[in-house]
Design a protein around this motif. Sequence first.
Motif, PDB file in Angstrom:
ATOM      1  N   GLU A  37     -18.659  46.899  42.599  1.00 41.72           N
ATOM      2  CA  GLU A  37     -18.514  46.459  41.151  1.00 41.72           C
ATOM      3  C   GLU A  37     -19.986  45.664  41.001  1.00 41.72           C
ATOM      4  O   GLU A  37     -20.515  45.740  39.795  1.00 41.72           O
ATOM      5  N   LEU A  38     -20.214  44.787  41.773  1.00 41.16           N
ATOM      6  CA  LEU A  38     -21.279  43.879  41.447  1.00 41.16           C
ATOM      7  C   LEU A  38     -22.817  44.656  41.751  1.00 41.16           C
ATOM      8  O   LEU A  38     -23.536  44.598  40.690  1.00 41.16           O
ATOM      9  N   ILE A  39     -22.630  45.712  42.741  1.00 40.74           N
ATOM     10  CA  ILE A  39     -23.941  46.285  42.710  1.00 40.74           C
ATOM     11  C   ILE A  39     -23.974  47.056  41.480  1.00 40.74           C
ATOM     12  O   ILE A  39     -25.406  47.256  41.134  1.00 40.74           O
ATOM     13  N   LYS A  40     -23.109  47.665  41.025  1.00 40.62           N
ATOM     14  CA  LYS A  40     -23.287  48.513  39.812  1.00 40.62           C
ATOM     15  C   LYS A  40     -23.922  47.746  38.728  1.00 40.62           C
ATOM     16  O   LYS A  40     -24.510  48.305  37.820  1.00 40.62           O
ATOM     17  N   GLY A  41     -23.832  46.240  38.662  1.00 50.41           N
ATOM     18  CA  GLY A  41     -24.362  45.693  37.465  1.00 50.41           C
ATOM     19  C   GLY A  41     -25.714  45.333  37.866  1.00 50.41           C
ATOM     20  O   GLY A  41     -26.440  44.685  36.920  1.00 50.41           O
ATOM     21  N   PHE A  42     -26.477  45.489  39.078  1.00 51.23           N
ATOM     22  CA  PHE A  42     -27.736  45.127  39.168  1.00 51.23           C
ATOM     23  C   PHE A  42     -28.542  46.568  38.899  1.00 51.23           C
ATOM     24  O   PHE A  42     -28.328  47.601  38.681  1.00 51.23           O
ATOM     25  N   PRO A  43     -29.863  46.052  38.665  1.00 53.16           N
ATOM     26  CA  PRO A  43     -30.878  47.185  38.030  1.00 53.16           C
ATOM     27  C   PRO A  43     -31.051  47.874  39.354  1.00 53.16           C
ATOM     28  O   PRO A  43     -30.845  47.749  40.392  1.00 53.16           O
ATOM     29  N   LYS A  44     -31.210  49.451  39.179  1.00 52.91           N
ATOM     30  CA  LYS A  44     -31.217  50.318  39.894  1.00 52.91           C
ATOM     31  C   LYS A  44     -30.228  50.452  40.756  1.00 52.91           C
ATOM     32  O   LYS A  44     -30.095  50.215  41.779  1.00 52.91           O
ATOM     33  N   ASN A  45     -29.132  51.096  40.299  1.00 56.27           N
ATOM     34  CA  ASN A  45     -27.624  50.950  40.664  1.00 56.27           C
ATOM     35  C   ASN A  45     -27.744  51.549  42.257  1.00 56.27           C
ATOM     36  O   ASN A  45     -28.157  52.341  42.768  1.00 56.27           O
ATOM     37  N   GLY A  46     -26.713  50.346  42.762  1.00 56.59           N
ATOM     38  CA  GLY A  46     -27.096  50.390  44.254  1.00 56.59           C
ATOM     39  C   GLY A  46     -27.855  50.152  45.344  1.00 56.59           C
ATOM     40  O   GLY A  46     -27.910  50.063  46.379  1.00 56.59           O
ATOM     41  N   ASP A  47     -29.001  49.777  44.778  1.00 56.95           N
ATOM     42  CA  ASP A  47     -30.167  49.199  45.316  1.00 56.95           C
ATOM     43  C   ASP A  47     -30.781  48.083  45.465  1.00 56.95           C
ATOM     44  O   ASP A  47     -31.157  47.653  44.233  1.00 56.95           O
ATOM     45  N   THR A  48     -30.087  47.175  46.435  1.00 53.85           N
ATOM     46  CA  THR A  48     -30.367  45.651  46.115  1.00 53.85           C
ATOM     47  C   THR A  48     -30.556  45.019  47.652  1.00 53.85           C
ATOM     48  O   THR A  48     -29.978  45.491  48.316  1.00 53.85           O
ATOM     49  N   PRO A  49     -31.287  44.220  47.640  1.00 54.43           N
ATOM     50  CA  PRO A  49     -31.403  43.518  48.867  1.00 54.43           C
ATOM     51  C   PRO A  49     -30.296  42.481  49.343  1.00 54.43           C
ATOM     52  O   PRO A  49     -30.178  41.999  50.507  1.00 54.43           O
ATOM     53  N   MET A  50     -29.461  42.318  48.127  1.00 51.25           N
ATOM     54  CA  MET A  50     -28.406  41.158  48.645  1.00 51.25           C
ATOM     55  C   MET A  50     -27.429  41.828  49.534  1.00 51.25           C
ATOM     56  O   MET A  50     -26.830  41.046  50.176  1.00 51.25           O
ATOM     57  N   PHE A  51     -27.063  43.126  49.492  1.00 51.94           N
ATOM     58  CA  PHE A  51     -25.782  43.790  50.239  1.00 51.94           C
ATOM     59  C   PHE A  51     -26.752  44.917  50.899  1.00 51.94           C
ATOM     60  O   PHE A  51     -27.345  45.703  50.405  1.00 51.94           O
ATOM     61  N   PHE A  52     -25.992  45.067  52.010  1.00 55.67           N
ATOM     62  CA  PHE A  52     -26.599  46.236  52.979  1.00 55.67           C
ATOM     63  C   PHE A  52     -25.306  46.993  53.365  1.00 55.67           C
ATOM     64  O   PHE A  52     -24.489  46.489  54.255  1.00 55.67           O
ATOM     65  N   LYS A  53     -25.142  48.074  53.049  1.00 55.94           N
ATOM     66  CA  LYS A  53     -24.170  49.061  53.484  1.00 55.94           C
ATOM     67  C   LYS A  53     -24.309  49.488  54.967  1.00 55.94           C
ATOM     68  O   LYS A  53     -25.198  49.987  55.232  1.00 55.94           O
ATOM     69  N   THR A  54     -23.303  49.509  55.698  1.00 54.62           N
ATOM     70  CA  THR A  54     -23.030  49.966  56.970  1.00 54.62           C
ATOM     71  C   THR A  54     -21.962  50.303  57.329  1.00 54.62           C
ATOM     72  O   THR A  54     -21.061  50.551  56.440  1.00 54.62           O
ATOM     73  N   GLU A  55     -21.371  50.493  58.565  1.00 52.98           N
ATOM     74  CA  GLU A  55     -20.043  50.858  59.344  1.00 52.98           C
ATOM     75  C   GLU A  55     -19.667  50.262  60.367  1.00 52.98           C
ATOM     76  O   GLU A  55     -20.433  49.593  60.840  1.00 52.98           O
ATOM     77  N   TYR A  56     -18.489  50.214  60.671  1.00 53.79           N
ATOM     78  CA  TYR A  56     -18.019  49.418  61.796  1.00 53.79           C
ATOM     79  C   TYR A  56     -16.850  50.433  62.637  1.00 53.79           C
ATOM     80  O   TYR A  56     -16.265  51.436  61.821  1.00 53.79           O
ATOM     81  N   THR A  57     -16.660  50.324  63.773  1.00 56.03           N
ATOM     82  CA  THR A  57     -15.633  51.289  64.434  1.00 56.03           C
ATOM     83  C   THR A  57     -14.504  50.433  64.608  1.00 56.03           C
ATOM     84  O   THR A  57     -14.435  49.357  65.308  1.00 56.03           O
ATOM     85  N   HIS A  58     -13.311  50.952  63.983  1.00 57.60           N
ATOM     86  CA  HIS A  58     -12.161  50.364  64.186  1.00 57.60           C
ATOM     87  C   HIS A  58     -11.578  50.187  65.920  1.00 57.60           C
ATOM     88  O   HIS A  58     -11.713  51.192  66.321  1.00 57.60           O
ATOM     89  N   PRO A  59     -11.070  49.004  66.172  1.00 53.74           N
ATOM     90  CA  PRO A  59     -10.903  49.021  67.582  1.00 53.74           C
ATOM     91  C   PRO A  59      -9.590  49.678  68.078  1.00 53.74           C
ATOM     92  O   PRO A  59      -9.508  50.054  69.441  1.00 53.74           O
ATOM     93  N   GLN A  60      -8.694  50.049  67.136  1.00 59.64           N
ATOM     94  CA  GLN A  60      -7.657  50.712  67.588  1.00 59.64           C
ATOM     95  C   GLN A  60      -7.568  52.384  67.622  1.00 59.64           C
ATOM     96  O   GLN A  60      -7.233  53.040  68.483  1.00 59.64           O
ATOM     97  N   ASN A  61      -8.137  53.020  66.403  1.00 64.15           N
ATOM     98  CA  ASN A  61      -8.121  54.310  66.198  1.00 64.15           C
ATOM     99  C   ASN A  61      -9.342  54.798  66.408  1.00 64.15           C
ATOM    100  O   ASN A  61      -9.832  56.003  66.440  1.00 64.15           O
TER     101      ASN A  61
END
Length: 225
Positions: A37-61
């Motif tokens: 929701e915060l990112i949507k409010g930034f210029p150039k929707n979704g493109d900001t150096p404050m947040f970096f989208k990544t992923e993690y592997t769940h230890p159980q599944n």
Amino acid sequence: MTDIILSTQNGEPVASSRDVAKRFGKRHDHVIRDIEELIKGFPKNGDTPMFFKTEYTHPQNHQKYPMYLMNRDGFSMLAMGFTGKEAVQWKLKYIEAFNAMEKQLAQQHRDQREVQDVNIQNAIDRVIGARKALDKKTAFLDECRKAREENKAVYLQAKSLCGIAKATYSKDCSTVRAMETAVRMAQDNLTHAVDDLTIVAKGYPFYAALMDSLLDELAPAKKED
């Protein structure tokens, strides 16, 4: 501060959305929702150096799930909406953790720069030494060539001393060939020294000016190859 887990991204400390959710007692999917929701409010929707989208592997599944990394500014934006006494305490701990890691990274950067400065100076010294060696060998080669031409004239003119003159001229020819090989090797050493300097100094703030200055000085020597 030891409770906080930070990593680095693009040379700056970052916190993970998973860790933030855990510390502030929130569901991770809700934290991700708030970040997006915060990112949507930034210029150039979704493109900001404050947040970096990544992923993690769940230890159980062992499945992969989305996660965000955030720098100090991103954390501040996100945590601004967190309230309560414990929230204030965790905000202070995160601020302390960011301060400590930024200080550590700054010191590491200074240490790396000091090492780079030493390596660059050593590489420059090798270039200068290689250039001096090349100049010295080139000068001696010129002297050998001059002596060879002088003795060649003696050999061609002094018929009665033909054997002695021929031997002297032959020795001069051998010396010239040996020195031509030595000059080529010295030129190769200089080229390698310049290449090493280029590698070591890459990314240095004054890299371009440094290399232009050295290459301008080395140009006359290179032309003799």
